[in-house]
Design an enzyme around this catalytic site. Structure first.
Site, PDB file in Angstrom:
ATOM      1  CG  ASP A   1       1.509   3.112   6.255  1.00  0.00           C
ATOM      2  OD1 ASP A   1       1.325   2.185   7.056  1.00  0.00           O
ATOM      3  OD2 ASP A   1       1.403   4.305   6.570  1.00  0.00           O
TER       4      ASP A   1
ATOM      5  CE1 TYR B   1      -2.106   5.737  11.381  1.00  0.00           C
ATOM      6  CE2 TYR B   1      -0.289   7.306  11.447  1.00  0.00           C
ATOM      7  CZ  TYR B   1      -0.777   6.044  11.158  1.00  0.00           C
ATOM      8  OH  TYR B   1       0.071   5.085  10.648  1.00  0.00           O
TER       9      TYR B   1
ATOM     10  CG  HIS C   1       3.105  -2.282   6.379  1.00  0.00           C
ATOM     11  ND1 HIS C   1       1.834  -2.151   5.840  1.00  0.00           N
ATOM     12  CD2 HIS C   1       3.456  -1.033   6.804  1.00  0.00           C
ATOM     13  CE1 HIS C   1       1.447  -0.896   5.946  1.00  0.00           C
ATOM     14  NE2 HIS C   1       2.389  -0.193   6.525  1.00  0.00           N
TER      15      HIS C   1
END
Length: 456
Positions: free
Chosen positions: A223, A373, A429
């Site tokens: 990630d 982000y 993930h």
């Protein structure tokens, strides 16, 4: 046959041009000041302080009060997890959280490994530091930093830490593990100024490793941890001995990647595509565009207005849990969205899932974690690190249910000294938390190759 031969010759020329371009440039980063106000005069406090996770009766009482006052809302009939977190199953999670989950016990579990904090560029950096207990005389542990992502935490690595620090085989390498919290996540202080992106985090983590006395070390991540550790290798290629990632989204599309998308379904062998590659990539509009849009709504929100959505999550533990745990469902296996319970307890325990949620809740870090982000995507997709290859030895563990699939051909466009590319047997993930044994074995294999303890 002639078509394939012509394409092969053309691809060879393309590869040569690509590899001649972008010679070994090193990514640059400047020291910053991310604390409150202006940077004070004088040297930075480089002391390292022990840290302990703690809780209070008041903290638990406040949580219980908010859980008791949550307002439920029914899911649509037969919607399962296709509209997000299913309300019926959420009621079960909330009931367990309120009546059975023991936060004090989990705090003790968090404290089983040593925690520390140190101030770098104006903010406190939290990390877990675990050394091998029974290191044979005459041998040295290999330092390895492992970096989490969103919506995970350092706790993701608690299952893999003992596998790497206390390996069962005498032939295996014993690692000294450092698991930091990304600034703005968990118990690391949040940046107080705009602009803190992955390169800034990588710069700080390289500083942390040097402060701990490591001149050479390995890094591993998934990630955001993938990008941060990649940036660490780009910034300090002489310090980072090797880079292992379990998430490697495609780099900026080049001609070779475009050609493989156009012709890879018809000529898979020409591009080295496996059956799994073809299954995950084609039809490309559906697999690379439509599926991505379906699963990245959160990213658009967090890349634009993180503080707005984050404010509600910061106030509601149930909302926070639904927002985080939905990712642990769909990102572990996309088919889990068709199950009433999202398949959450097929791979994880509620205790582990809620412990990760509690790290976000008690540290009040959801807003600052979402801002990461905006700081990264807000600068555009053409940043210097996106254009620079990685020249340190690298490895990719490709888990079959990962959000984005990247075939080996695409990986080598970014990671020029790829030592291993491993199609993993199972997993998604959150690899370190879901399949710690598989990930530990792949890390071991890679480091043994770089350390020349094993032939490739």
């Amino acid at each position: 046959m002639y078509i394939e031969l012509a394409m092969a010759l053309g691809l060879g020329a393309v590869v040569a041009l690509v590899f001649l371009k972008n010679r070994k440039n090193v990514l640059k980063a400047q020291d910053g000041w991310w604390g409150v106000g202006t940077c004070p005069q004088g040297p930075e406090d480089d002391s390292i302080r022990p840290f302990k996770v703690e809780t209070t009766p008041e903290e638990i009482e406040d949580l219980h009060r908010r859980l008791d006052q949550t307002r439920s809302f029914p899911s649509l009939e037969d919607s399962r997890f296709n509209y997000g977190f299913n309300s019926k199953y959420l009621e079960k999670v909330v009931s367990y959280w309120r009546n059975d989950f023991n936060w004090r016990k989990q705090v003790d579990k968090l404290n089983k490994y040593p925690h520390f904090k140190t101030k770098i560029e104006g903010i406190d950096i939290h990390y877990v530091h675990v050394k091998p207990k029974n290191l044979p005389e005459g041998t040295q542990a290999v330092p390895l930093m492992m970096v989490h992502g969103w919506p995970g935490s350092f706790y993701e690595f608690y299952g893999i830490i003992p596998l790497l620090t206390e390996p069962s085989s005498a032939d295996d390498i014993a690692f000294e593990i450092i698991c930091p919290s990304i600034p703005g996540y968990g118990f690391s202080e949040a940046p107080q100024k705009k602009g803190f992106d992955s390169v800034c985090a990588a710069h700080i983590f390289n500083k942390l490793m040097k402060r701990l006395g490591f001149n050479k070390y390995y890094v591993q991540g998934g990630d955001w941890g993938w990008l941060i550790t990649t940036n660490m290798a780009q910034l300090e290629p002489n310090a980072v001995k090797g880079l292992h990632v379990n998430f490697a989204p495609p780099a900026k599309p080049g001609l070779l990647m475009v050609l493989s998308i156009l012709f890879g379904r018809r000529f898979p062998k020409l591009f080295g595509f496996t059956e799994h590659d073809v299954k995950r990539l084609f039809p490309c509009m559906e697999k690379l565009v439509v599926d991505a849009v379906k699963e990245t709504g959160y990213m658009h929100i967090q890349s634009t207005k993180p503080d707005t959505a984050g404010r509600g999550l910061n106030d509601s533990p149930v909302g926070l849990a639904a927002y985080i745990l939905e990712k642990f469902s769909t990102w572990t296996d996309p088919e889990f969205k068709n199950l009433e319970d999202g398949g959450l307890e097929r791979k994880f325990s509620l205790d582990d899932l809620l412990t990760n949620v509690m790290i976000y809740w008690t540290s009040r870090c959801i807003i600052s974690s979402m801002r990461f982000y905006k700081e990264n995507f807000g600068k555009g997709l053409n940043q210097p690190h996106a254009k620079l290859p990685v020249y340190v030895p690298a490895a990719v563990a490709s888990f079959p249910n990962e959000l984005m699939h990247t075939p080996k051909l695409w990986v080598t466009q970014k990671y020029r000294r790829l030592k291993t590319y491993t199609p993993m047997a199972r997993g998604g993930h959150f690899a370190a938390m879901e399949e710690p044994q598989l990930l530990a074995e792949d890390v071991q294999n890679f480091v043994k190759i770089v350390e020349k303890r094993k032939k490739k």
